[in-house]
Design an enzyme around this catalytic site. Structure first.
Site, mmCIF file in Angstrom:
data_model
loop_
_atom_site.group_PDB
_atom_site.id
_atom_site.type_symbol
_atom_site.label_atom_id
_atom_site.label_comp_id
_atom_site.label_asym_id
_atom_site.label_seq_id
_atom_site.Cartn_x
_atom_site.Cartn_y
_atom_site.Cartn_z
ATOM 1 N N LYS A 59 0.794 -1.229 0.000
ATOM 2 C CA LYS A 59 0.000 0.000 0.000
ATOM 3 C C LYS A 59 0.829 1.284 0.000
ATOM 4 O O LYS A 59 0.376 2.323 0.477
ATOM 5 C CB LYS A 59 -0.998 0.021 1.190
ATOM 6 C CG LYS A 59 -1.806 -1.226 1.391
ATOM 7 C CD LYS A 59 -2.294 -1.892 0.141
ATOM 8 C CE LYS A 59 -3.404 -1.197 -0.580
ATOM 9 N NZ LYS A 59 -3.795 -1.979 -1.794
ATOM 10 N N HIS A 101 7.323 -7.175 -2.464
ATOM 11 C CA HIS A 101 7.065 -6.545 -1.157
ATOM 12 C C HIS A 101 8.056 -7.091 -0.122
ATOM 13 O O HIS A 101 7.870 -6.871 1.070
ATOM 14 C CB HIS A 101 5.649 -6.882 -0.670
ATOM 15 C CG HIS A 101 4.547 -6.141 -1.371
ATOM 16 N ND1 HIS A 101 4.643 -4.833 -1.757
ATOM 17 C CD2 HIS A 101 3.283 -6.546 -1.706
ATOM 18 C CE1 HIS A 101 3.493 -4.456 -2.314
ATOM 19 N NE2 HIS A 101 2.670 -5.473 -2.311
ATOM 20 N N SER A 104 -4.724 2.503 4.446
ATOM 21 C CA SER A 104 -4.909 1.908 3.130
ATOM 22 C C SER A 104 -4.891 0.379 3.237
ATOM 23 O O SER A 104 -5.716 -0.313 2.611
ATOM 24 C CB SER A 104 -3.797 2.399 2.198
ATOM 25 O OG SER A 104 -3.923 1.813 0.934
HETATM 26 S S1 PPS Z 1 -0.548 -3.064 -3.097
HETATM 27 O O1 PPS Z 1 -1.846 -3.789 -3.113
HETATM 28 O O2 PPS Z 1 0.148 -3.265 -1.826
HETATM 29 O O3 PPS Z 1 0.329 -3.412 -4.204
HETATM 30 O O4 PPS Z 1 -0.974 -1.525 -3.183
HETATM 31 P P1 PPS Z 1 -0.097 -0.303 -3.715
HETATM 32 O O5 PPS Z 1 -0.220 -0.225 -5.176
HETATM 33 O O6 PPS Z 1 1.273 -0.362 -3.124
HETATM 34 O O7 PPS Z 1 -0.812 0.938 -3.027
HETATM 35 C C1 PPS Z 1 -2.166 1.245 -3.213
HETATM 36 C C2 PPS Z 1 -2.354 2.673 -2.755
HETATM 37 O O8 PPS Z 1 -1.754 3.552 -3.728
HETATM 38 C C3 PPS Z 1 -2.763 4.449 -4.194
HETATM 39 N N1 PPS Z 1 -2.487 4.841 -5.589
HETATM 40 C C4 PPS Z 1 -2.179 6.094 -5.956
HETATM 41 N N2 PPS Z 1 -1.997 7.215 -5.236
HETATM 42 C C5 PPS Z 1 -1.716 8.350 -5.925
HETATM 43 N N3 PPS Z 1 -1.604 8.416 -7.255
HETATM 44 C C6 PPS Z 1 -1.779 7.314 -8.027
HETATM 45 N N4 PPS Z 1 -1.685 7.395 -9.344
HETATM 46 C C7 PPS Z 1 -2.083 6.084 -7.357
HETATM 47 N N5 PPS Z 1 -2.312 4.811 -7.781
HETATM 48 C C8 PPS Z 1 -2.560 4.074 -6.695
HETATM 49 C C9 PPS Z 1 -4.050 3.668 -4.034
HETATM 50 O O9 PPS Z 1 -5.162 4.508 -4.126
HETATM 51 C C10 PPS Z 1 -3.817 3.080 -2.643
HETATM 52 O O10 PPS Z 1 -3.858 4.075 -1.627
HETATM 53 P P2 PPS Z 1 -5.183 4.502 -0.827
HETATM 54 O O11 PPS Z 1 -4.707 5.407 0.269
HETATM 55 O O12 PPS Z 1 -5.804 3.251 -0.301
HETATM 56 O O13 PPS Z 1 -6.041 5.239 -1.800
#
Ligand code: PPS
Length: 304
Positions: A56, A117, A147
């Protein structure tokens, strides 16, 4: 700050998919000891690009940025498959796929982009031996926790988080998949002095995506035009990715991820933790944070 939501709805859970293997005290989403042995012996190639994150922290955001860079800003090429099928996740086996991603990686042609990860001390030795470039993205722990909590609600392969209070305890004690956030960010922070690691922060990318993308380009020794750079920033913005079925995870069956419970592209906003943390949790968190980060030169912004 909000009150804790008790008994928040979750997707129907599939305990048979949790498959947590503990390695060195770190709970990992690795299917079996046999798969772990294969991960340890994974043959990295010198031109592999590794994307490492704690869950996340913006993995899929950075994946999209790196894919756009590798494809010179060709949006259509970056829509060739959904994120999960475009680049393998070193240690994972997804319920909808026949084989673990590692086996898919073995069959891929170079240059590969591989996500992980894993904490720095558990990555396959070949990644260090081949001196692969590694992009690490860290996110402030308050937003990361919130998240991760909502992700546990919507993903059937993760245990029921019950409520934020319960999940808070698990996260702070490292009893979640991938272990302690503190150990993860500190481990990779130390690793950057020994290996080719570009250590980036989610909040910095949000604040100035163009500047941070330029840093990545320099690290990858890649030149692109201003026009393509602007295109990358636009295509990888939260609002655009949220509408992109190849990046927003909506192609997965709802039995694996139920976006009606909480979308994968949820808020994407530093400081969103304030909507879920209670005042008491925040105070407790700040105290724990000081203890866990004592002596570290790492600093995080919990809002921008
Ligand atoms: S995972 O499942 O662990 O691989 O998730 P991961 O991709 O690491 O993280 C998901 C969170 O990143 C946010 N996200 C973004 N934030 C800003 N800009 C962009 N373009 C973007 N893309 C993904 C996503 O919304 C999750 O955060 P939260 O706070 O839940 O919205």
């Amino acid at each position: 700050m909000a009150k804790i939501e008790k008994n928040a709805p979750t997707v129907e859970k599939k305990p048979e998919l949790f498959n947590i293997l503990e390695v060195d005290g770190v709970p990992l989403a690795v299917l079996s000891k046999e798969l772990w042995d294969k991960i340890c012996n994974f043959p990295a190639r010198p031109d592999d690009l590794i994307l490492a994150t704690y869950p996340k922290s913006g993995t899929h955001w950075m994946q999209e940025i790196l894919d756009m860079i590798q494809n010179d800003g060709d949006v259509e090429k970056c829509k060739r498959f959904p994120s999960l099928d475009r680049h393998p996740f070193l240690e994972l086996k997804f319920p909808h796929k026949e084989k673990p991603d590692l086996e898919i990686a073995l069959e891929m042609s170079s240059p590969r982009l591989i996500k992980t990860h894993l904490p720095s001390h558990l990555i396959p030795p070949s990644i260090r031996k081949e001196n692969c470039k590694i992009v690490y993205v860290a996110r402030n722990p308050k937003d990361c926790l919130v998240s991760y909590y909502h992700f546990h609600r919507m993903a059937s392969f993760l245990p029921d988080p019950q409520n934020l209070e319960e999940f808070y305890e698990k996260f702070m004690s490292g009893k979640v998949t991938c272990g302690s956030w503190f150990d993860h960010v500190k481990g990779w922070w130390a690793a950057k002095d020994r290996h080719q690691v570009l250590y980036l922060f989610y909040e910095d990318i949000k604040k100035d995506p163009k500047w941070e993308t330029e840093k990545i380009l320099k690290f990858l020794e890649k030149d692109i035009s201003e026009e393509i750079l602007n295109k990358i920033v636009y295509h990888t913005s939260f609002d655009v990715m949220k509408q992109n079925p190849m990046a927003n995870y909506t192609t997965l069956p709802t039995s694996i991820m139920d976006h009606s419970i909480s979308p994968f592209m949820r808020k994407g906003m530093p400081g969103d933790w304030k909507n879920d943390f209670t005042v008491a949790q925040n105070e407790e968190f700040d105290k724990d944070y000081q203890k866990n980060m004592a002596g570290s030169s790492l600093t995080f912004r919990t809002e921008i």
